[in-house]
Scaffold this motif. Structure first.
Motif, PDB file in Angstrom:
ATOM      1  N   UNK A 179     -35.169 -23.192   0.631  1.00 35.63           N
ATOM      2  CA  UNK A 179     -36.075 -22.519   1.554  1.00 35.63           C
ATOM      3  C   UNK A 179     -36.975 -21.623   0.715  1.00 35.63           C
ATOM      4  N   UNK A 180     -38.237 -22.021   0.581  1.00 36.15           N
ATOM      5  CA  UNK A 180     -39.164 -21.297  -0.281  1.00 36.15           C
ATOM      6  C   UNK A 180     -40.418 -20.904   0.442  1.00 36.15           C
ATOM      7  N   UNK A 181     -41.560 -21.310  -0.097  1.00 37.55           N
ATOM      8  CA  UNK A 181     -42.839 -20.926   0.488  1.00 37.55           C
ATOM      9  C   UNK A 181     -42.974 -21.496   1.900  1.00 37.55           C
ATOM     10  N   UNK A 182     -43.598 -20.696   2.775  1.00 42.47           N
ATOM     11  CA  UNK A 182     -43.792 -21.130   4.152  1.00 42.47           C
ATOM     12  C   UNK A 182     -44.775 -22.289   4.232  1.00 42.47           C
ATOM     13  N   UNK A 183     -45.860 -22.166   3.504  1.00 42.41           N
ATOM     14  CA  UNK A 183     -46.892 -23.201   3.524  1.00 42.41           C
ATOM     15  C   UNK A 183     -46.608 -24.260   2.471  1.00 42.41           C
ATOM     16  N   UNK A 184     -47.049 -25.459   2.776  1.00 45.62           N
ATOM     17  CA  UNK A 184     -46.833 -26.567   1.861  1.00 45.62           C
ATOM     18  C   UNK A 184     -47.667 -26.410   0.589  1.00 45.62           C
ATOM     19  N   UNK A 185     -47.021 -26.639  -0.539  1.00 45.58           N
ATOM     20  CA  UNK A 185     -47.673 -26.682  -1.843  1.00 45.58           C
ATOM     21  C   UNK A 185     -47.327 -28.031  -2.456  1.00 45.58           C
ATOM     22  N   UNK A 186     -48.309 -28.718  -3.000  1.00 47.66           N
ATOM     23  CA  UNK A 186     -48.053 -30.044  -3.552  1.00 47.66           C
ATOM     24  C   UNK A 186     -46.976 -29.968  -4.631  1.00 47.66           C
ATOM     25  N   UNK A 187     -45.996 -30.850  -4.544  1.00 49.93           N
ATOM     26  CA  UNK A 187     -44.910 -30.866  -5.511  1.00 49.93           C
ATOM     27  C   UNK A 187     -43.899 -29.758  -5.330  1.00 49.93           C
ATOM     28  N   UNK A 188     -43.837 -29.197  -4.145  1.00 53.44           N
ATOM     29  CA  UNK A 188     -43.002 -28.042  -3.855  1.00 53.44           C
ATOM     30  C   UNK A 188     -41.522 -28.328  -4.121  1.00 53.44           C
ATOM     31  N   UNK A 189     -40.873 -27.429  -4.846  1.00 48.54           N
ATOM     32  CA  UNK A 189     -39.452 -27.590  -5.151  1.00 48.54           C
ATOM     33  C   UNK A 189     -38.585 -27.278  -3.942  1.00 48.54           C
ATOM     34  N   UNK A 190     -38.850 -26.143  -3.298  1.00 53.60           N
ATOM     35  CA  UNK A 190     -38.063 -25.698  -2.147  1.00 53.60           C
ATOM     36  C   UNK A 190     -38.921 -25.816  -0.889  1.00 53.60           C
ATOM     37  N   UNK A 191     -38.885 -27.000  -0.302  1.00 56.78           N
ATOM     38  CA  UNK A 191     -39.876 -27.387   0.708  1.00 56.78           C
ATOM     39  C   UNK A 191     -39.313 -27.482   2.121  1.00 56.78           C
ATOM     40  N   UNK A 250     -26.553 -19.459   1.397  1.00 55.25           N
ATOM     41  CA  UNK A 250     -26.023 -19.649   2.736  1.00 55.25           C
ATOM     42  C   UNK A 250     -27.118 -19.431   3.773  1.00 55.25           C
ATOM     43  N   UNK A 251     -27.227 -20.414   4.681  1.00 55.41           N
ATOM     44  CA  UNK A 251     -28.138 -20.292   5.813  1.00 55.41           C
ATOM     45  C   UNK A 251     -27.468 -20.926   7.024  1.00 55.41           C
ATOM     46  N   UNK A 252     -27.376 -20.188   8.145  1.00 60.75           N
ATOM     47  CA  UNK A 252     -27.971 -18.881   8.414  1.00 60.75           C
ATOM     48  C   UNK A 252     -27.384 -17.795   7.509  1.00 60.75           C
ATOM     49  N   UNK A 253     -28.224 -16.816   7.218  1.00 61.61           N
ATOM     50  CA  UNK A 253     -27.776 -15.716   6.386  1.00 61.61           C
ATOM     51  C   UNK A 253     -28.909 -14.789   6.038  1.00 61.61           C
ATOM     52  N   UNK A 254     -28.596 -13.529   5.724  1.00 64.57           N
ATOM     53  CA  UNK A 254     -29.628 -12.502   5.534  1.00 64.57           C
ATOM     54  C   UNK A 254     -30.467 -12.661   4.285  1.00 64.57           C
ATOM     55  N   UNK A 255     -30.060 -13.528   3.346  1.00 63.36           N
ATOM     56  CA  UNK A 255     -30.820 -13.659   2.108  1.00 63.36           C
ATOM     57  C   UNK A 255     -32.243 -14.147   2.370  1.00 63.36           C
ATOM     58  N   UNK A 256     -32.458 -14.813   3.507  1.00 59.36           N
ATOM     59  CA  UNK A 256     -33.788 -15.334   3.820  1.00 59.36           C
ATOM     60  C   UNK A 256     -34.516 -14.503   4.874  1.00 59.36           C
ATOM     61  N   UNK A 257     -34.018 -13.304   5.138  1.00 62.70           N
ATOM     62  CA  UNK A 257     -34.687 -12.416   6.096  1.00 62.70           C
ATOM     63  C   UNK A 257     -36.130 -12.153   5.680  1.00 62.70           C
ATOM     64  N   UNK A 258     -37.019 -12.108   6.663  1.00 61.88           N
ATOM     65  CA  UNK A 258     -38.391 -11.691   6.415  1.00 61.88           C
ATOM     66  C   UNK A 258     -39.334 -12.786   5.994  1.00 61.88           C
ATOM     67  N   UNK A 259     -38.864 -14.000   5.802  1.00 59.14           N
ATOM     68  CA  UNK A 259     -39.751 -15.099   5.420  1.00 59.14           C
ATOM     69  C   UNK A 259     -40.392 -15.661   6.682  1.00 59.14           C
ATOM     70  N   UNK A 260     -41.705 -15.728   6.736  1.00 69.97           N
ATOM     71  CA  UNK A 260     -42.358 -16.273   7.930  1.00 69.97           C
ATOM     72  C   UNK A 260     -41.869 -17.682   8.249  1.00 69.97           C
ATOM     73  N   UNK A 261     -41.548 -17.911   9.518  1.00 69.24           N
ATOM     74  CA  UNK A 261     -41.058 -19.209   9.941  1.00 69.24           C
ATOM     75  C   UNK A 261     -39.556 -19.350   9.893  1.00 69.24           C
ATOM     76  N   UNK A 262     -38.852 -18.333   9.363  1.00 63.42           N
ATOM     77  CA  UNK A 262     -37.395 -18.381   9.223  1.00 63.42           C
ATOM     78  C   UNK A 262     -36.746 -17.438  10.231  1.00 63.42           C
ATOM     79  N   UNK A 263     -35.829 -17.949  11.022  1.00 62.21           N
ATOM     80  CA  UNK A 263     -34.956 -17.117  11.842  1.00 62.21           C
ATOM     81  C   UNK A 263     -33.581 -17.184  11.198  1.00 62.21           C
TER      82      UNK A 263
END
Length: 639
Positions: A231-243, A264-277
């Motif tokens: 779980x990485x960048x919200x927007x698509x980037x060509x060749x994205x590793x965490x897509x 771990x997901x669900x989990x707080x490590x990804x809090x605050x990323x747009x598009x992630x609950x």
């Protein structure tokens, strides 16, 4: 934690034309079948597919509709993987032990991860041939077509499984489940030697956007993405590793199973990323899960499906995680499930073979080898790795055009705490050195490489590694020293030069390797043989195929500076070095150190056992502050 024995609310809620489906997912198993730490040569309660199998059996017994899938990285990752690849071998009559275990449990499908290729493409293909379930990869390609649909993929890109779905009234309905698999495109960099000229990769989102409509047209009622990607960048980037986020945004994708990041997901490590609950477990509104690593957790997605005129739709969902162990208030670990004996029995012979393999002595060490302080001071364990690589590379370059260039050696501490916890350190006592110890010192079966770099690139390489430290304010007290977002395997220490790291300066690179402060400089007094290193000087750096091929984004290591590709793994080099020496005494030579910051103190976390080795640290004043709530011990370093 999911209640395994009580009926899930979706089961009691489902009526006619509604059905409860429990989707179970493993990821990043890395050959961990037994609850055993082969590096420490002792049982371990926190790992093992055999324990997960007990969760799986319990869920199946308590639910009418279930499926089980895997998200990749299953063939490599502990000494059992090495034993199978280097000694035992695999063929259609002798399946890989992880495949045999998965067959025993009854997986419905899997995808490939990037680490599958560490032993070569042919080994992958021989291994997956033993699977009694489809293994998928939509973006690993032998020949690229004009569009993904015209690609010649190495394995099937997707599969549509025909299942019977039992609704709340007990009536069976035909149900078609579409599964599609993806791996990080960066595998072409990380395993260039094994893959270049034989296969290539496509962007994950590009491949999904082409195949998912076809899967829907072929009648898939539900499309599940087995995405060995984080779980990485919200927007698509060509060749994205965490897509996983942009993948979830594709119309027609119902569920995303993520992996690769060992989180771990669900989990707080990804809090605050747009598009992630991160509480509910959704990515762009789609149910998702990521179940840790090494069999630590089973990911579970509960679906309440409803039949409409348009087909089956998801009317409600819940994502959760089932751990196999818990950490107690006194920092001990307790298993919450026993291993499934049938799974243990299925690989018992391979477990025994692995134990024999790891216990072979190849030499001796006069002193202890540990990684407790490898992030803050020069370290004997890394010194041994560096010495072995230098010994090997100097011999290999004799008579070549590079024989007269200075040879340096880069090594990083692979086991240095972090996310895996306070038990994740190398700790080898004086005495016999066996293969298990070498595997503990050097976690991955990388192959040795050499790159040719300039003095400017060498300094940039070290600047990239120095990003592991938070910026420290001179004169301030008890500041956290280590940036926990920075993986320890990217903290390269380069032996053969002397230097200091000034953590009071900003980092030139972000933790992921992106250049953020071009003029920043943490590396001070960089010298070779007592003389300052100038930008135009040239060096040979012994390293591994991952780093030399561009892994981690280090200046001077981008795949086009390689001057030597060895046939040997770095582990084999270390084994041969120890065997030739007979007895090693790899005392740290203190070629690097943190620059002094008078009146300043920082906090550093490592294992509680590290207190026994405080006498080894002569560069600064370090004091124990006691044990933290996370099981680590906390230390104060005063400059």
């Amino acid at each position: 934690m999911v209640s395994l024995h009580a009926q899930h609310p979706f089961s009691s809620k489902a009526g006619a034309g509604q059905a409860h489906l429990r989707l179970m997912a493993t990821t990043d198993l890395h050959t961990h079948v037994y609850p055993y730490d082969y590096f420490a040569d002792k049982p371990a309660d926190t790992v093992g597919l055999a324990r997960l199998a007990t969760h799986i059996a319990s869920i199946r017994a308590g639910a009418v509709n279930t499926m089980l899938v895997d998200d990749g990285d299953f063939l490599q990752g502990n000494p059992m993987g090495d034993y199978v690849a280097f000694e035992r071998g695999v063929d259609k009559d002798n399946p890989h032990p992880i495949i045999r275990a998965m067959n025993q449990i009854g997986f419905d499908a899997s995808t490939l991860g990037n680490h599958e290729f560490n032993y070569g493409l042919d080994f992958v293909l021989r291994s997956v041939a033993g699977a009694a379930f489809p293994i998928l990869s939509a973006n690993l390609v032998r020949t690229l077509g004009d569009t993904p649909l015209q690609d010649e993929t190495v394995l099937p890109p997707y599969v549509i499984l025909d299942r019977e779905l039992i609704d709340g009234d007990g009536k069976g309905h035909p149900f078609r489940v579409g599964l599609i698999g993806f791996l990080p495109p960066q595998v072409m960099t990380w395993d260039r030697k094994n893959l270049e000229g034989r296969v290539c990769t496509r962007d994950i989102v590009e491949a999904a956007a082409a195949y998912v409509p076809r899967m829907r047209a072929e009648g898939a009622d539900l499309v599940i993405a087995l995405n060995h990607s984080g779980i990485g960048e919200t927007d698509h980037v060509d060749g994205q590793e965490n897509a996983s986020l942009p993948l979830a945004a594709i119309e027609g994708v119902d569920i995303v199973l993520a992996g690769h990041q060992h989180m771990l997901f669900p989990g707080p490590v990804f809090d605050g990323i747009p598009g992630v609950d991160s509480a509910r477990g959704t990515l762009n509104g789609k149910p998702a899960v990521m179940g840790g690593f090494w069999g630590s957790h089973l990911g579970v997605i509960d679906l309440l499906l409803e039949r409409t005129d348009q087909g089956w739709t998801i009317s409600d969902h819940e994502s959760s995680l089932c751990p196999i162990a818990r950490r107690n208030p006194d920092h001990t670990v307790t298993a919450v499930v026993k291993s499934d004996q049938r799974v243990l029995d299925a690989v018992a012979e391979d477990h025994a073979g692995t134990l024999s393999y790891i216990r072979r002595a190849v030499g001796r060490t006069k002193g202890p080898l540990h990684s407790y302080f490898a992030l803050v001071a020069d370290n004997p364990a890394l010194q041994l790795v560096a010495n072995a690589q230098l010994w090997y590379m100097r011999d290999m370059l004799k008579g070549s055009a590079y024989e007269t260039l200075p040879v340096l050696s880069a090594a990083a501490p692979f086991k240095a705490g972090g996310l895996p916890g306070p038990d994740y350190f190398t700790d080898i006592p004086p005495g016999d050195l066996a293969i298990k110890h070498v595997a503990d010192l050097y976690l991955y079966p990388n192959t040795i490489r050499a790159v040719r770099v300039t003095g400017a690139e060498l300094k940039g390489w070290l600047e990239r590694a120095a990003g592991i430290f938070n910026r420290i304010e001179p004169g301030a007290k008890d500041q956290p020293l280590i940036d926990l977002a920075f993986p320890s395997y990217n903290f390269d220490v380069i032996d053969g030069v002397d230097y200091q790291i000034d953590a009071s300066q900003p980092s030139r690179f972000c933790p992921k390797g992106r250049l953020v402060n071009p003029g920043a400089s943490r590396i001070r007094n960089l010298c070779y043989m007592g003389e300052p290193v100038h930008d135009e000087m040239e060096f040979i750096v012994a390293t591994n195929n991952f780093r030399a091929g561009g892994g981690g984004g280090f200046p001077g290591a981008s795949g086009n500076t390689i001057v030597f590709e060895g046939p040997d793994t770095n582990r084999d080099v270390i084994v041969r070095y120890i065997a030739e020496q007979g007895t090693v005494d790899p005392a740290a030579d203190y070629n690097w150190r943190l620059a002094p910051l008078p009146g300043t103190s920082v906090l550093f976390e490592t294992a509680p056992r590290a207190s026994a080795f405080l006498g080894d640290l002569v560069q600064f004043d370090i004091r124990t502050l006691g044990q933290a709530a996370n099981g680590f011990a906390q230390f104060r370093i005063s400059f």
